[in-house]
Design an enzyme around this catalytic site. Structure first.
Site, PDB file in Angstrom:
ATOM      1  N   GLU A  13      50.012 -25.899 -10.837  1.00  0.00           N
ATOM      2  CA  GLU A  13      49.945 -24.788 -11.776  1.00  0.00           C
ATOM      3  C   GLU A  13      48.605 -24.675 -12.489  1.00  0.00           C
ATOM      4  O   GLU A  13      47.918 -25.658 -12.750  1.00  0.00           O
ATOM      5  CB  GLU A  13      51.054 -24.921 -12.815  1.00  0.00           C
ATOM      6  CG  GLU A  13      50.927 -26.139 -13.725  1.00  0.00           C
ATOM      7  CD  GLU A  13      52.101 -26.253 -14.677  1.00  0.00           C
ATOM      8  OE1 GLU A  13      52.451 -25.242 -15.316  1.00  0.00           O
ATOM      9  OE2 GLU A  13      52.669 -27.359 -14.779  1.00  0.00           O
ATOM     10  N   GLU A  48      58.821 -31.860 -15.323  1.00  0.00           N
ATOM     11  CA  GLU A  48      57.408 -31.758 -15.716  1.00  0.00           C
ATOM     12  C   GLU A  48      57.245 -31.433 -17.185  1.00  0.00           C
ATOM     13  O   GLU A  48      56.333 -31.946 -17.849  1.00  0.00           O
ATOM     14  CB  GLU A  48      56.709 -30.692 -14.866  1.00  0.00           C
ATOM     15  CG  GLU A  48      55.195 -30.668 -15.003  1.00  0.00           C
ATOM     16  CD  GLU A  48      54.676 -29.853 -16.190  1.00  0.00           C
ATOM     17  OE1 GLU A  48      53.504 -30.033 -16.572  1.00  0.00           O
ATOM     18  OE2 GLU A  48      55.448 -29.023 -16.732  1.00  0.00           O
ATOM     19  N   GLU A  49      58.115 -30.566 -17.715  1.00  0.00           N
ATOM     20  CA  GLU A  49      57.937 -30.099 -19.090  1.00  0.00           C
ATOM     21  C   GLU A  49      58.155 -31.191 -20.133  1.00  0.00           C
ATOM     22  O   GLU A  49      57.803 -31.010 -21.301  1.00  0.00           O
ATOM     23  CB  GLU A  49      58.858 -28.904 -19.377  1.00  0.00           C
ATOM     24  CG  GLU A  49      58.519 -27.631 -18.602  1.00  0.00           C
ATOM     25  CD  GLU A  49      57.202 -26.996 -19.024  1.00  0.00           C
ATOM     26  OE1 GLU A  49      56.484 -27.587 -19.858  1.00  0.00           O
ATOM     27  OE2 GLU A  49      56.879 -25.909 -18.513  1.00  0.00           O
ATOM     28  N   ASP A  92      61.648 -27.040 -13.951  1.00  0.00           N
ATOM     29  CA  ASP A  92      62.177 -26.953 -15.311  1.00  0.00           C
ATOM     30  C   ASP A  92      61.319 -26.040 -16.175  1.00  0.00           C
ATOM     31  O   ASP A  92      60.142 -25.802 -15.892  1.00  0.00           O
ATOM     32  CB  ASP A  92      62.301 -28.339 -15.954  1.00  0.00           C
ATOM     33  CG  ASP A  92      60.978 -29.098 -16.013  1.00  0.00           C
ATOM     34  OD1 ASP A  92      60.157 -28.944 -15.094  1.00  0.00           O
ATOM     35  OD2 ASP A  92      60.761 -29.847 -16.994  1.00  0.00           O
TER      36      ASP A  92
END
EC number: 3.5.1.14
Length: 408
Positions: free
Chosen positions: A175, A147-148, A82
């Protein structure tokens, strides 16, 4: 750096741009299209593909390249699918067109955060398979949703499932962030997000009067205490050149609520704060400090947590950690300068570390402005391709780490 023409574009760049065009944008990501993309890529690369629905409509896609020694723990390469929302009016190009300018910059939401890394994983594996390599340890690539917005419908659930435990992950990459200098940032821990709402109750009344014990007065005291703490941490960061932002605790006042009319003193007011607590903080003592600020403000002042992460983990960055030794040795051989830091924000790595898997946050983007979540998020194709080269060197080293006591 200049760009190659469309007829000369590197196939890895073409695949990257194809993925960027999939609108996995919050709050309504097209996760189905992303899953289909990875299923097709797995078919092309001859990789195993497993889909795990961790919540209705939330699928984790797992691509697997089996190793030669199944008794060893695996390498987990994680990325989220996402991306955050956009304000198109502030972009030079359509954020979902993956426009590439004449200099080679690719403009798209997710160019840095973190669709580049997803494709770099895949293209490194593609290259290694074409060259005929196989390694002792299995390599799993996980492509996760949500995740966002906190990962609560993604990695937080996935690490609790038998399908995750069956991966037998021994080490993970996830990340990182771009670095505008020649160096590469690598994160070995994260600050813990605490979202705190302070509610103050007091005497209501007509706003023309000097009332005592009002909600606003008491809330003001707590706000002052917290903002004074913020200033202290800010000054500590500014006065020590060896500290990075992730090494101190940050806090911001993000919401104020209360009142019904201009001429009515409210009976209740609240303030919401976003704390990012450094991993070396005594969490119990820090929570007691928050409670004491509320108590000092007067009766009727309480706090509640909307989010409270209590499991900070640190992955060692010295030779006592064989994973770090392998990772850093490759970077040294490639003349890459590493800057180990604590991640100021939160990623899915916190869930991975919390279940005992050592993890690093690494996005190989140096000489690149930090543009995640920003207007005109972009990445140069040469930087992207350099990242593929880096993973092509990292994966053999990590997947060839000799047997460890933890493997059993």
């Amino acid at each position: 750096m200049t760009s190659k023409g469309p007829e000369e574009e590197h196939p890895s760049v073409t695949l990257f741009r194809q993925y960027l065009r999939i609108r996995t944008v919050q709050p309504k990501p097209d996760y189905g299209a992303a899953v289909a993309f990875f299923e097709e890529t797995a078919r092309q690369l001859g990789l195993g593909c497993q889909k795990v629905e961790v919540a209705p409509g939330y699928v984790v896609t797992v691509l697997t390249w089996p190793g030669t020694n199944p008794t060893l723990s695996s390498i987990l390469l994680n990325s989220h699918t996402d991306v955050v929302p956009v304000f198109k009016e502030h972009w030079s190009h359509d954020p979902f067109e993956a426009f590439k300018d004449s200099e080679g910059y690719i403009y798209a939401r997710g160019a840095q955060d973190m669709k580049c890394v997803s494709i770099q994983y895949l293209e490194a594996v593609r290259r290694l398979k074409v060259e005929g390599h196989r390694f002792p340890r299995t390599i799993h690539m996980t492509f996760v949703p949500d995740e966002e917005v906190g990962g609560h419908q993604g990695m937080e659930l996935f690490v609790q499932r038998p399908e995750f435990h069956a991966l037998r992950a021994g080490f993970a990459l996830d990340e990182g962030i771009a670095n505008p200098t020649d160096a590469f940032t690598v994160f070995y821990s994260e600050r813990s997000p605490w979202w705190v709402r302070v509610t103050s109750t007091g005497r209501p009344g007509h706003a023309s009067r000097f009332m005592e014990d009002t909600a606003a007065e008491k809330l003001h005291k707590v706000v002052n205490s917290i903002l004074a703490f913020r200033e202290k941490e800010w000054q500590r960061l500014q006065s020590n050149p060896h500290l990075k932002e992730g090494s101190v605790t940050s806090v911001n006042l993000t919401k104020l609520e209360g009142g019904v009319a201009y001429n009515v003193i409210p009976a209740t007011m609240s303030a919401s704060f976003d704390f990012r607590v450094a991993p070396d903080v005594d969490f119990k003592a820090f929570e007691e400090q928050l409670q004491s600020w509320c108590q000092a403000a007067g009766e009727g002042v309480t706090l509640e947590f909307a989010q409270k992460w209590m499991h900070p983990q640190v992955t060692p960055t010295d030779d006592s950690n064989p994973w770090w030794a392998a990772f850093s040795r490759v970077c040294k051989d490639m003349n890459l300068t590493l800057e180990p830091e604590i991640m100021p924000a939160a990623t899915d790595n916190r869930y991975i570390r919390a279940v005992g898997v050592p993890a690093l946050g690494f996005s190989p983007m140096n000489r690149t402005p930090v543009l995640l979540h920003d207007h005109d998020e972009r990445l140069h194709e040469a930087v992207f391709l350099r990242g593929v080269d880096i993973y092509t060197r990292l994966l053999p080293a990590l997947a060839s780490v000799p047997a460890l006591p933890s493997d059993s």
